[in-house]
Scaffold this motif. Structure first.
Motif, PDB file in Angstrom:
ATOM      1  N   PRO A 115      -9.364  -4.220   9.627  1.00  0.00           N
ATOM      2  CA  PRO A 115      -8.435  -4.098   8.382  1.00  0.00           C
ATOM      3  C   PRO A 115      -8.284  -5.372   7.790  1.00  0.00           C
ATOM      4  N   GLN A 116      -8.386  -5.068   6.272  1.00  0.00           N
ATOM      5  CA  GLN A 116      -8.382  -6.316   5.280  1.00  0.00           C
ATOM      6  C   GLN A 116      -6.851  -6.305   5.011  1.00  0.00           C
ATOM      7  N   LEU A 117      -6.257  -7.611   5.218  1.00  0.00           N
ATOM      8  CA  LEU A 117      -4.812  -7.866   4.928  1.00  0.00           C
ATOM      9  C   LEU A 117      -4.933  -8.919   3.809  1.00  0.00           C
ATOM     10  N   PRO A 118      -3.839  -9.062   3.060  1.00  0.00           N
ATOM     11  CA  PRO A 118      -3.832 -10.193   2.115  1.00  0.00           C
ATOM     12  C   PRO A 118      -3.460 -11.194   2.760  1.00  0.00           C
ATOM     13  N   GLU A 119      -4.432 -12.347   2.599  1.00  0.00           N
ATOM     14  CA  GLU A 119      -4.272 -13.631   3.497  1.00  0.00           C
ATOM     15  C   GLU A 119      -2.938 -14.341   2.957  1.00  0.00           C
ATOM     16  N   GLU A 120      -2.625 -14.564   1.898  1.00  0.00           N
ATOM     17  CA  GLU A 120      -1.353 -15.123   1.283  1.00  0.00           C
ATOM     18  C   GLU A 120      -0.004 -14.503   1.638  1.00  0.00           C
ATOM     19  N   ALA A 121      -0.149 -13.214   1.975  1.00  0.00           N
ATOM     20  CA  ALA A 121       1.120 -12.389   2.167  1.00  0.00           C
ATOM     21  C   ALA A 121       1.604 -12.643   3.326  1.00  0.00           C
ATOM     22  N   THR A 122       2.894 -12.598   3.585  1.00  0.00           N
ATOM     23  CA  THR A 122       3.788 -12.797   4.691  1.00  0.00           C
ATOM     24  C   THR A 122       3.283 -11.606   5.750  1.00  0.00           C
ATOM     25  N   VAL A 123       3.950 -11.549   6.652  1.00  0.00           N
ATOM     26  CA  VAL A 123       3.844 -10.389   7.761  1.00  0.00           C
ATOM     27  C   VAL A 123       4.334  -9.256   7.162  1.00  0.00           C
ATOM     28  N   LEU A 124       5.813  -9.344   6.712  1.00  0.00           N
ATOM     29  CA  LEU A 124       6.721  -8.337   6.332  1.00  0.00           C
ATOM     30  C   LEU A 124       5.942  -7.646   5.023  1.00  0.00           C
ATOM     31  N   GLN A 125       5.499  -8.623   3.953  1.00  0.00           N
ATOM     32  CA  GLN A 125       4.944  -8.037   2.824  1.00  0.00           C
ATOM     33  C   GLN A 125       3.593  -7.585   3.036  1.00  0.00           C
ATOM     34  N   ALA A 126       2.737  -7.773   4.044  1.00  0.00           N
ATOM     35  CA  ALA A 126       1.424  -7.178   4.230  1.00  0.00           C
ATOM     36  C   ALA A 126       1.925  -5.534   4.886  1.00  0.00           C
ATOM     37  N   VAL A 127       2.991  -5.375   5.453  1.00  0.00           N
ATOM     38  CA  VAL A 127       3.144  -4.136   6.134  1.00  0.00           C
ATOM     39  C   VAL A 127       3.705  -3.222   4.740  1.00  0.00           C
ATOM     40  N   LEU A 128       4.497  -3.794   3.958  1.00  0.00           N
ATOM     41  CA  LEU A 128       4.889  -3.177   2.850  1.00  0.00           C
ATOM     42  C   LEU A 128       3.973  -2.881   1.703  1.00  0.00           C
ATOM     43  N   GLN A 129       2.768  -3.614   1.726  1.00  0.00           N
ATOM     44  CA  GLN A 129       1.914  -3.416   0.934  1.00  0.00           C
ATOM     45  C   GLN A 129       0.551  -2.432   1.307  1.00  0.00           C
ATOM     46  N   SER A 130       1.125  -1.949   2.565  1.00  0.00           N
ATOM     47  CA  SER A 130      -0.036  -0.852   3.158  1.00  0.00           C
ATOM     48  C   SER A 130      -0.298   0.359   2.185  1.00  0.00           C
ATOM     49  N   ASP A 131      -1.284   1.077   2.571  1.00  0.00           N
ATOM     50  CA  ASP A 131      -1.569   2.326   1.852  1.00  0.00           C
ATOM     51  C   ASP A 131      -0.520   3.722   2.521  1.00  0.00           C
ATOM     52  N   SER A 132       0.315   3.386   3.101  1.00  0.00           N
ATOM     53  CA  SER A 132       0.909   4.661   3.466  1.00  0.00           C
ATOM     54  C   SER A 132       1.794   5.334   2.227  1.00  0.00           C
ATOM     55  N   ALA A 133       2.235   6.466   2.258  1.00  0.00           N
ATOM     56  CA  ALA A 133       2.945   7.259   1.193  1.00  0.00           C
ATOM     57  C   ALA A 133       4.094   6.391   0.920  1.00  0.00           C
ATOM     58  N   VAL A 134       4.925   6.353   1.899  1.00  0.00           N
ATOM     59  CA  VAL A 134       6.195   5.709   1.774  1.00  0.00           C
ATOM     60  C   VAL A 134       5.946   4.087   1.369  1.00  0.00           C
ATOM     61  N   ALA A 135       5.025   3.564   1.798  1.00  0.00           N
ATOM     62  CA  ALA A 135       4.655   2.114   0.924  1.00  0.00           C
ATOM     63  C   ALA A 135       4.413   2.202  -0.486  1.00  0.00           C
ATOM     64  N   ARG A 136       3.612   3.212  -0.809  1.00  0.00           N
ATOM     65  CA  ARG A 136       3.258   3.347  -2.205  1.00  0.00           C
ATOM     66  C   ARG A 136       4.545   3.772  -2.881  1.00  0.00           C
ATOM     67  N   ALA A 137       5.543   4.381  -2.461  1.00  0.00           N
ATOM     68  CA  ALA A 137       6.731   4.823  -3.028  1.00  0.00           C
ATOM     69  C   ALA A 137       7.310   3.542  -3.497  1.00  0.00           C
ATOM     70  N   VAL A 138       7.584   2.687  -2.532  1.00  0.00           N
ATOM     71  CA  VAL A 138       8.232   1.360  -2.776  1.00  0.00           C
ATOM     72  C   VAL A 138       7.493   0.497  -3.734  1.00  0.00           C
ATOM     73  N   GLN A 139       6.024   0.408  -3.603  1.00  0.00           N
ATOM     74  CA  GLN A 139       5.596  -0.392  -4.575  1.00  0.00           C
ATOM     75  C   GLN A 139       5.612   0.291  -5.995  1.00  0.00           C
ATOM     76  N   ALA A 140       5.580   1.569  -6.358  1.00  0.00           N
ATOM     77  CA  ALA A 140       5.902   2.219  -7.407  1.00  0.00           C
ATOM     78  C   ALA A 140       7.561   1.836  -8.066  1.00  0.00           C
ATOM     79  N   TYR A 141       8.272   1.861  -7.034  1.00  0.00           N
ATOM     80  CA  TYR A 141       9.793   1.534  -7.591  1.00  0.00           C
ATOM     81  C   TYR A 141       9.852   0.026  -7.727  1.00  0.00           C
ATOM     82  N   GLU A 142       9.297  -0.818  -7.221  1.00  0.00           N
ATOM     83  CA  GLU A 142       9.066  -2.300  -7.643  1.00  0.00           C
ATOM     84  C   GLU A 142       8.553  -2.463  -8.954  1.00  0.00           C
ATOM     85  N   ARG A 143       7.661  -1.794  -9.299  1.00  0.00           N
ATOM     86  CA  ARG A 143       6.911  -1.848 -10.641  1.00  0.00           C
ATOM     87  C   ARG A 143       7.792  -1.368 -11.241  1.00  0.00           C
TER      88      ARG A 143
END
Length: 730
Positions: A115-143
């Motif tokens: 798995p390719q994870l963002p090196e500078e992201a924190t552990v929690l940020q890396a999980v929340l930036q995953s490609d799951s549908a729920v994570a994408r919903a959060v990312q769209a909300y933040e944008r």
């Protein structure tokens, strides 16, 4: 599920048996659906084919189904297309031909080999930036939230709807819960990915995959870099009936403990084995051997018949044209059958490849300690050991305990913070690392090994090769034709074998293997296991593969995370049994302590009830005695507990505001403050203009502007009320 070629339902079996123009293919789907009655069909593959770069055929005519709760293992040699098939199932790659029907209502989670994870992201940020549908919903909300400037835009409304659909407001709490479940403690949540070990990275990636609550979980080598505790946890989680799993793994125990079917990819063909559980891998090998023998016998019979028919073709006897042409066509088919021979099994052999003569002194470690940069405590502390010729040691410990660091200290890749490391004059290290070194994709396999061999000759006087690079590569499963392929064409497992060849070509007498079975197919793992057992030099092994460790390492160096390195005189399975016994004893002690606490609480509650009744009998309350808790003696804590239980409200606990809702609430509050201030100014301006009565255009503009601000406040107020209630401000 629909017909492959029109909108007919699969339940309309009469259509498929009478009128469907593609009834053969659809009948297979009807059969696949009926065999799993009562469970939702998540995926159906029909006649799927895939090639590499349109040249090498990986597999063809692949037909199978996956239903809810099913556990399917995909087996095959390196380069047979296992990872490609998983990507197709996950919707991340295209097939050359065939049909892949997926249940649209089913969520699919995919965990790749590396798995390719963002090196500078924190552990929690890396999980929340995953490609799951729920994570994408959060990312769209933040944008949407970042561009809304406090207003309720259409994008923000759509994002909020998505958040509600996936119940994503508590995603940060859910991510923390999953991270804790996979063994990432809370104090690491703010740590950057760059500082994590290989096993910790894999755990974070797995947490991101599980965050989407997939119905179908697709796993490519999930045990790579994982310690035994994490593997045990995965086995228990993946056995849950509701979740379907399709996986590729080289861990025989792991596969048998989870899977109930095996899909085999062999020389471009696919075979389904309807068995799983303990002993399944042995049954799989027996079934494969039986099939290959039958295939070899059929090819031999075809070659015998081929000789006779070849003589007839040469003579071209006078005959009726139709009969002659039919026989020629049959001869062409017979020619294909003579070529249909089973692929030879890999017969790797580096035990006899030779090694540099080993002296009495190998490596001595005296009080070696190592503290990584940025750490306050040493990861390895006061390690002292004198390695002897022919010694074989396994190194075990949880992820992050320092296994790879210890190997690096022994090999000299990492310099110790304190202590002394002494190396014998004749010692030659061979280090097979977890991650293969970078090799140019435009380089040919044979040229890469030749360069390493030539460098070794140039740097070591008297160095002699026992095997040429060509012979060594053949022993590691690279036939001569394959040796001239570019590195870019190699699969993950083939790259690992190439890395092994680069280590062995230097003829080391101290061989270090860090997770040597990662990415290898099961057959290659068995072969490597046999040749490692035949190796005569010093052997140090780190591996999560329990069967492999039992076979090659009779003793262990154990790291428990406190920096100390302990010796265990026994095999890996024996050590795990001891650990399990210790945990059972600890759990029994914990349960005993809990039982004692419950007994004390019950006694305190009984005493409280007796005193309450006594006080009631005298017409007084317990508070009149001056004892606030209602308990005398040593039962004070128990009394407070009983009172708290009695006074606990029966109403349900309200959901608290989440981290992201808190951010939105703060922005809305600031925007409403700004709009209220603007509204007050406009109110004053309208009043002044109305009193003056000499500029009706300005008055009209100010009134319209004030109405616009009021509308914005109304639009924000509903959302503010909702968030304020969650925040406890109402």
């Amino acid at each position: 599920m629909k017909c492959l070629h029109n909108s007919r339902s699969l339940t309309d079996s009469r259509w498929f048996t009478t009128r469907c123009p593609h009834k053969a293919a659809c009948a297979r789907l009807v059969s696949a659906t009926k065999t799993k009655a009562g469970r939702d069909v998540l995926l159906i593959a029909d006649d799927v084919a895939k090639s590499y770069d349109g040249d090498k055929q990986l597999f063809t005519s692949l037909t199978f189904s996956v239903v809810a709760g099913e556990k399917l293992a995909v087996c095959g040699q390196n380069g047979s297309g296992k990872s490609s098939l998983l990507k197709i199932i996950a919707g991340l790659d295209q097939m050359d031909s065939g049909v892949m029907n997926r249940n649209k209502g089913a969520a699919v989670g995919y965990l790749p080999q590396d798995p390719q994870l963002p090196e500078e992201a924190t552990v929690l940020q890396a999980v929340l930036q995953s490609d799951s549908a729920v994570a994408r919903a959060v990312q769209a909300y933040e944008r949407a939230l970042s561009t809304a400037d406090g207003a309720i835009t259409k994008e923000l409304e759509a994002a909020i709807d998505k958040m509600n659909t996936y119940n994503a407001w508590e995603i940060d709490a859910e991510a923390k819960r999953i991270l804790e479940a996979v063994g990432i403690p809370s104090h690491l949540l703010g740590t950057t990915v760059a500082k994590l070990s290989g096993g910790q990275r894999k755990r974070v990636a797995l947490a991101g995959t599980l965050l989407g609550k997939p119905d179908l979980l697709v796993l490519d080598e999930p045990t790579n870099h994982m310690d035994v505790d994490m593997i045990d946890w995965m086995e228990k989680e993946l056995k849950k009936e509701a979740m379907a799993v399709v996986l590729v793994t080289h861990d025989r125990y792991f596969m048998e403990n989870i899977c109930d079917r095996i899909l085999e990819l062999d020389n471009g063909r696919c075979f389904m084995h309807d068995f799983g559980g303990p002993g399944a891998y042995q049954l799989f090998k027996e079934a494969r051997e039986f099939r290959r023998k039958a295939q070899a016998n059929a090819a031999a019979d075809a070659r015998t018949l081929f000789k006779r028919e070849a003589e007839w073709i040469v003579k071209q006897p006078k005959a009726r044209q139709a009969k002659s042409q039919a026989r020629v066509n049959a001869f062409v088919e017979l020619t294909e059958k003579t070529r249909d021979v089973p692929k030879e099994d890999l017969k790797a052999d580096f035990g006899g490849a030779g090694m540099i003569r080993q002296g009495n002194k190998v490596v001595r470690m005296k009080g070696v300690s190592y503290t990584p940069p940025g750490f306050n405590e040493p990861l390895i502390k006061d390690f002292a050991y004198d390695f002897t010729p022919g010694e074989r040691l396994g190194i075990v410990g949880r992820n992050g305990a320092g296994k790879t660091t210890l190997l690096n200290l022994i090999s000299g890749e990492t310099r110790q913070t304190s202590g002394v490391r002494e190396v014998g004059e004749t010692t030659v290290f061979g280090y097979f690392t977890q991650y293969p070194p970078e090799v140019r994709n435009d380089m040919r396999v044979i040229n890469y090994i030749r360069e390493i061999a030539d460098d070794r000759k140039a740097s070591s006087a008297g160095f002699e090769q026992v095997d040429t690079p060509e012979v060594l590569l053949e022993k590691l499963g690279f036939p001569r034709a394959r040796q001239h392929q570019y590195v870019s064409s190699l699969s993950g497992g083939e790259r690992r074998r190439l890395h092994l060849a680069s280590v062995l070509v230097e003829r080391p007498n101290l061989l270090i293997l860090d997770e040597p079975t990662n990415d290898l197919d099961l057959q290659t793992v068995e072969v490597v296991e046999e040749v490692v057992k035949a190796y005569k030099g010093v052997l140090l092994v780190v591996s999560h593969d329990r069967a492999f460790m039992d076979a090659v390492a009779p003793r262990l160096l154990v790291l428990k995370g406190d920096g100390l390195v302990r010796m265990f005189q026994g095999s890996y399975s024996e050590y795990l049994s001891l650990v399990a016994e210790e945990r059972e004893e600890e759990e029994a002690m914990r349960q005993l302590e809990l039982e004692e606490q419950r007994e004390k609480a019950a006694a305190a509650a009984a005493q409280f009830e007796e005193e309450r009744k006594a006080a009631a009998a005298f017409g007084t309350s317990t508070s009149a005695t001056g004892n606030k808790s209602g308990i005398s003696g040593g039962g004070g804590s128990g009394g407070r507990s009983a009172t708290a239980v009695a006074e606990a409200p029966a109403s349900a606990v309200k959901r608290k505001i989440s981290y992201y809702e808190g951010l939105e609430y703060t922005k809305i509050c600031k925007e409403m403050d700004r709009l209220n201030a603007e509204k007050e100014k406009l109110d004053a301006k309208v009043m002044a203009l109305a009193q003056a009565g000499d500029d009706f255009d300005a008055l009209e503009k100010a009134s319209i502007e004030m109405g616009r601000v009021a509308d914005q406040l109304d639009a924000l107020s509903d959302r503010w009320m909702e968030l304020a209630e969650l925040a406890g401000d109402l």
